[in-house]
Motif scaffolding. Structure first.
Motif, PDB file in Angstrom:
ATOM      1  N   TRP A 117     -28.635  18.151 -17.922  1.00 35.79           N
ATOM      2  CA  TRP A 117     -30.009  18.620 -18.076  1.00 35.79           C
ATOM      3  C   TRP A 117     -30.161  19.496 -19.318  1.00 35.79           C
ATOM      4  N   ASP A 143     -35.296  28.200 -15.371  1.00 35.09           N
ATOM      5  CA  ASP A 143     -34.749  27.601 -14.155  1.00 35.09           C
ATOM      6  C   ASP A 143     -33.460  28.285 -13.691  1.00 35.09           C
ATOM      7  N   LEU A 144     -32.920  29.130 -14.539  1.00 31.77           N
ATOM      8  CA  LEU A 144     -31.665  29.821 -14.185  1.00 31.77           C
ATOM      9  C   LEU A 144     -31.910  31.273 -13.779  1.00 31.77           C
ATOM     10  N   VAL A 169     -29.835  22.542 -19.538  1.00 32.37           N
ATOM     11  CA  VAL A 169     -30.433  23.838 -19.204  1.00 32.37           C
ATOM     12  C   VAL A 169     -29.388  24.921 -19.464  1.00 32.37           C
ATOM     13  N   GLN A 215     -20.030  21.068 -18.797  1.00 35.32           N
ATOM     14  CA  GLN A 215     -20.398  21.896 -17.642  1.00 35.32           C
ATOM     15  C   GLN A 215     -19.438  21.721 -16.464  1.00 35.32           C
ATOM     16  N   GLU A 273     -18.661  30.979 -17.674  1.00 31.57           N
ATOM     17  CA  GLU A 273     -19.018  29.836 -18.514  1.00 31.57           C
ATOM     18  C   GLU A 273     -19.287  30.251 -19.958  1.00 31.57           C
ATOM     19  N   LEU A 294     -20.301  27.379 -22.923  1.00 35.69           N
ATOM     20  CA  LEU A 294     -21.647  26.781 -22.924  1.00 35.69           C
ATOM     21  C   LEU A 294     -22.496  27.215 -24.109  1.00 35.69           C
ATOM     22  N   LEU A 320     -27.203  35.164 -16.671  1.00 34.38           N
ATOM     23  CA  LEU A 320     -27.986  33.941 -16.871  1.00 34.38           C
ATOM     24  C   LEU A 320     -29.456  34.272 -17.119  1.00 34.38           C
ATOM     25  N   ILE A 328     -19.723  20.755 -11.725  1.00 37.86           N
ATOM     26  CA  ILE A 328     -21.064  21.052 -11.215  1.00 37.86           C
ATOM     27  C   ILE A 328     -22.033  19.927 -11.587  1.00 37.86           C
ATOM     28  N   ASP A 329     -21.820  19.346 -12.735  1.00 36.20           N
ATOM     29  CA  ASP A 329     -22.703  18.281 -13.219  1.00 36.20           C
ATOM     30  C   ASP A 329     -22.421  16.914 -12.597  1.00 36.20           C
ATOM     31  N   LEU A 330     -21.263  16.768 -12.015  1.00 38.49           N
ATOM     32  CA  LEU A 330     -20.954  15.456 -11.413  1.00 38.49           C
ATOM     33  C   LEU A 330     -21.913  15.190 -10.258  1.00 38.49           C
ATOM     34  N   GLN A 338     -19.143  35.416 -13.052  1.00 38.47           N
ATOM     35  CA  GLN A 338     -20.421  35.445 -13.770  1.00 38.47           C
ATOM     36  C   GLN A 338     -21.584  35.812 -12.853  1.00 38.47           C
ATOM     37  N   TRP A 378     -22.712  29.958  -1.789  1.00 41.63           N
ATOM     38  CA  TRP A 378     -21.261  30.104  -1.937  1.00 41.63           C
ATOM     39  C   TRP A 378     -20.804  31.572  -1.900  1.00 41.63           C
TER      40      TRP A 378
END
Lengths: 401, 401, 401, 401
Positions: free
Chosen positions: C374, C382-383, C376, C260, C163, C194, C130, C263-265, C125, C45
């Motif tokens: 998740w 993982d981030l 996370v 979240q 976030e 978050l 992260l 993004i989580d959908l 961000q 993106w």
């Protein structure tokens, strides 16, 4: 008392009523209603409750009578000997089909006499047919059931729930030998029977085989059933045949069914709740059926006493009376005028209920399903009659498919 | 016989069972089930069927017993004198509240004795309270009902279906005078009672008033009811109060309800069919309720015998037995192994039914509704008790709103 | 020319406009619109299209200007150096972040001058945050972008799409050093950030850090965004803080999101079509935002030029003018009076469109989804920022989860 | 470079490509895309933007080229003189149809030359036909447009968007006089044209009139369009006719349309968002169209550049190349491997997207609509061409219907 009502209070014959242009209201679905009440097992769906729990069967019959049913259908569905011993079913051994059917007739007769209702006994498709056992073996099954019906002197005979018109014709032929009036209904939809015979051709075959009444029951909801009876009527008209017409649809919405009907829907039989029709759906069904020319207007699986009452209420003007059960039901929601909350009283009117689009409360669910379509048809080994229960190994094979 | 099962086969007391950590399974909804069968009128929803059609009430009670209910709730819902003569209801004049409640107790007792069930009599919210008649007048209504229950020596008393905790506390106070154990349940959701008292505070008030069991019934489906009992338990825990917990939710999906519950939904009461919960929803409900710590696990409007059976089946291990009605039901669809069609046999397994997302067959309908929210609350003239039937002119005014 | 319109035709400053009580209309979503047009890659993106396809970026900016946008937001989203080289992204190496951001400013400035719009440059961000790289490393990323914005003399700076309010505060602190006005918006919903900071507390922190404008962008649709800004406003009011408010929601319906956001959908990002809001949803959004007191009313991902035009049309009276693009749009569907078919002409009216409940044409789909959850969070391996592309083996591990 | 790709890099003729068995990918929908961008007015839907905002039209054309389109369709939809002056449209007076069409051709030609694309000019149904003006008057409209196309030496001519095969045949006859190849597509569904001619018969008539390519565009989504082309192909096969086949469906789901297509849906044109197809729907469409034998595979209203890219990606193996725009798109979501969040990276796979059932986020909406069905057909006074704008009084009459 109105003339129309008076005419109905003496017990007159089945064909006599139809010949007079009267509407005959059938009853609702026994197997589904009694499954929910705890007296019928989903899977085999056999009617041994008539001997095991007669009071439960009798109570349901009374409710249908009270709802306006003109016919008490003896609870003999799937009551053939071969079905009562199919795949681990012990009912044949324990009770015998004769006893089950006989008790069914007695209950129906008893309740019918509490009102002015007719009694019928019915036969339906057999494991023998699916197994390819041939005409004689199949008719033998029907004959055994018919003997019980005749012994109990029912008012007419019913050949119902046939997926293949061929077997239904065999049933009509067999039942006609009794000299009772015979009604015949298939469980097919607009696409015709499972051998590919069109709905119109099916109707013609049944009429030519001698059925006095021809029509449909089960497997499809009111909308698809009416669509199919229209096809049947058109074909009959074209041939100049004039049997009376009957419809006994499911109490479920089934716009997504294919040929095999609701059996193929993934929700069958334990997830059908969101599809249950409302009483207002039954008003609409009764009106449309009447306008098409159907005069034996009944109901099948999923149709509870209040659904039948709605049919009787919709046709109360034509019939000259309200059903007894309307004592506890204001027409078109009128009873709500007695409700405590004013906004519920505001729903005591016809247009409110006619226009309601009821939500499912299930936003995470789809609205239509994709039917299973295994394409397994008559003669397939998976359809064979067998007395042994399905084994875990056999099930496991099926789960993989 | 397992120890657990043996323990259950002698009739032991209500609090004794709870103290032993046993699960008590309630029964389902009488008014809705009997409305569908033709014996209760939607609108007034009063229980005069106990004197008019006792065999119909008895049959339903038997079905609940067979489904696994440990409690036979005398069918006395809305059986207060003022409700039996509200807005054109002639039942008080015709039968008297005492007779209606007395017969309800006798039926409950008779059926309870056919198994090992307890009997309870219940009081619920009164037109007097909504009309602002004051504590004494309201308690007078409860007292009259309680007298009948005591005369019939029920096992415990129930104050249920209260929208305002104030009135429920009055009921508990009155019922406690009898020295019987008292259970109290409100018909509220996560937003609390109609006076704005939070769910947690409601629970605390009831416990402090002396209720042995505290909880919820009606107005919301299983999901919202469990959400609310969690709030109640948290508040009770915080206060160090330890009443037993009970839940008797609707048999309908109600994610879109606001404070007033399903009464406000446009589908109430004649278009709720698509919201009816499946037996698998009941399995999930029973498991979650148990895990929260609820031990009186029952059901309310819309819950039929097969729903109660599902609760009992889910908790069969904890209870050490299956309900009698499971004779006609394979666990998790196992009975389908006897089905003729192989693709239906392929559904004879738990994960199939647990994961099913049942379609409504109604693609032209929404999935959630917008509740009516008239904001009419206790004391409003539209809620006043009155014996005259609602007139057409009054209705017409309501239709405009 | 009306006074109101005249006031708008000279280029006045950002805070000057807000201080005068004017509505400032933001622009829509660049990354989603340009992804559909073929110039942005879903996944990274990143905005390297500013140097690769400047005419495509410029065209979209012009469309937003024409739709009524008062702000041209330089297309610098995710334009930090560490994001431009994250997980196989070669844009940093090929173009450098400075060049990408610089070209973005030039395009925004050019188009802004074609109307009377303001220009802003934004930071968002960072992978560094992260990855837990600490305040200095994170602020270093913002500083590099801010230098470009200052060099191009933008009208104000924007810290958006955070976030975690902690990182947003760091951004505000850094941007404030430039002495430009600073607007700050988080991508959070009613449940807060978050790290569990409530929406209200987030707003207070941003205001205290010196943000001139505080609000929300992305991650939630109009309804949830407005719900959240209400919570923010209440908290600010309580603290006596009075920053201006801004909202730039998604152009998607997101009632089923959790913390979240979209993004989580499961539909993110390639199956969101059925959730796209209509222009009438934007009318409603603009009106409600205005009534809450939001004065910087914009839009984010999924909002196309016609959505922004709808916002401008809804507020045309308050602003004293229609946007240029309304030349090609009759208010409330009025252009349909020129349609050939009479039944389409019959839709040329406000109440038709305001009351429409648009069907999805997808009866086999659910209406809400279950978000992935998740769990996370910041600091999870993982981030972590990494320059190497995700390997097939790493993907395979993820597919299993 | 592969053989297949090489073959495509020299500009070869329309019929030459088809004769070689190549797939020709059409472009998407100009009027809907440009309406959203602010350059076309919904209602008249006329293409005067070609002279007013040529850079906006050119940009969209470039996006389609980049997405893989092999045909640049000059933006001449509804560009007939009589449409440009219909019901208050001032474009004919202001610009003249000739100028509008001429500029459209020049833009198409310019962009086509940036790749290897063909150019076509199209005519579509006329107000004259609906008004019953007769063959000569109608063909006169087509002739005027064709003159412009010939002057600009387009590669082939297109007669598209006809609801009545009769008018389409007139168009084919007129266009054939130019000696250019002619493609003809109707905007009909499985029920056939608005005069009741079956889909199959329509195809045969067009082929017999000399159309080199026969097919469908607009009015129905991919599923219904493919269902219809199957009917057309069957009829052509039966007659031994072998024109090439083309399909350019809507980018909307339309399972609930009747004969008139999406114009009749209550959502047309400002509430269609929930029906927008995903890129995965386009993959499915492209594959099925190819398998049926369609070789001119394009798209119509609602289809954006990314939809066309999905068609080109699905057929990339058959075509030997990916479209230029795939530079910014990982096949089957592969670009998501660069996403920051691991659960989004977990969506970087084909089966995830192929099986997704996308939710609408609109639980209060239905899934299908009831089309308006006014039954107004060719010749009706409500369809007459008129230059005056529809008056408020005329509208008011329509609102009542």
């Amino acid at each position: 008392m109105s003339e129309a009502k008076k005419a109905r209070t003496e017990k007159r014959g089945f064909l006599e009523r139809l010949a007079a242009g009267e509407v005959i209201i059938g009853d609702g679905g026994y197997v589904f209603a009694l499954e929910k009440r705890g007296y019928v097992k989903a899977g085999p769906w056999t009617p041994e409750a008539t001997v095991e729990y007669p009071e439960a069967v009798r109570q349901l019959a009374r409710e249908f009578l009270r709802a306006g049913s003109d016919v008490m259908q003896a609870f003999t569905f799937y009551g053939s000997d071969d079905k009562l011993e199919n795949r681990g079913n012990v009912s044949q051994k324990k009770h015998t089909g004769s006893a089950v059917n006989d008790e069914a007739c007695k209950i129906a007769q008893e309740v019918a006499n509490e009102g002015n209702a007719l009694v019928t006994g019915g036969v339906s498709q057999t494991p023998n047919y699916l197994s390819g056992s041939g005409k004689e073996a199949v008719q033998e099954q029907f004959r055994k059931q018919a003997e019980v019906f005749i012994k109990n002197d029912v008012d007419f005979l019913l050949a119902e729930y046939f997926e293949h018109v061929e077997e239904a014709v065999w049933a009509v032929e067999e039942l006609k030998k009794t000299n009772k009036p015979v009604a015949a209904s298939l469980c097919i939809g607009p696409e015709g029977d499972l051998h590919g015979v069109s709905a119109g051709d099916c109707a013609v075959k049944l009429a030519k085989a001698g059925a006095d009444v021809v029509g449909l029951n089960c497997h499809f909801g009111p909308d698809e059933t009416l669509q199919t009876i229209r096809l049947m009527k058109a074909a009959l008209d074209k041939e100049g045949l004039k049997p009376y017409l009957m419809t006994q649809p499911l109490g479920f919405k089934t716009p997504d069914c294919n040929k095999q009907g609701f059996i193929d829907l993934p929700e069958f039989p334990f997830g059908l709740e969101p599809r249950i029709v409302t009483r207002w759906d039954c008003h609409k069904y009764a009106r449309e059926a009447y306008e098409i020319g159907v005069r034996y207007i009944g109901a099948c699986c999923g149709m509870e006493p209040y659904h039948v009452r709605a049919i009787a209420e919709e046709l109360s003007e034509e019939r000259g009376c309200l059903p007894p059960g309307s004592e506890k039901h204001g027409l078109w929601g009128d009873g709500l005028r007695q409700h405590t909350k004013p906004w519920v009283r505001a729903r005591a009117r016809r247009d409110y209920w006619e226009n309601l689009k009821p939500a499912s409360g299930r936003p995470d669910c789809p609205q239509v399903s994709k039917p299973d379509s295994w394409g397994v048809t008559q003669g397939d080994k998976d359809l064979l009659q067998k007395t042994e229960e399905t084994t875990d190994a056999e099930l496991k094979d099926l789960f993989k498919k």
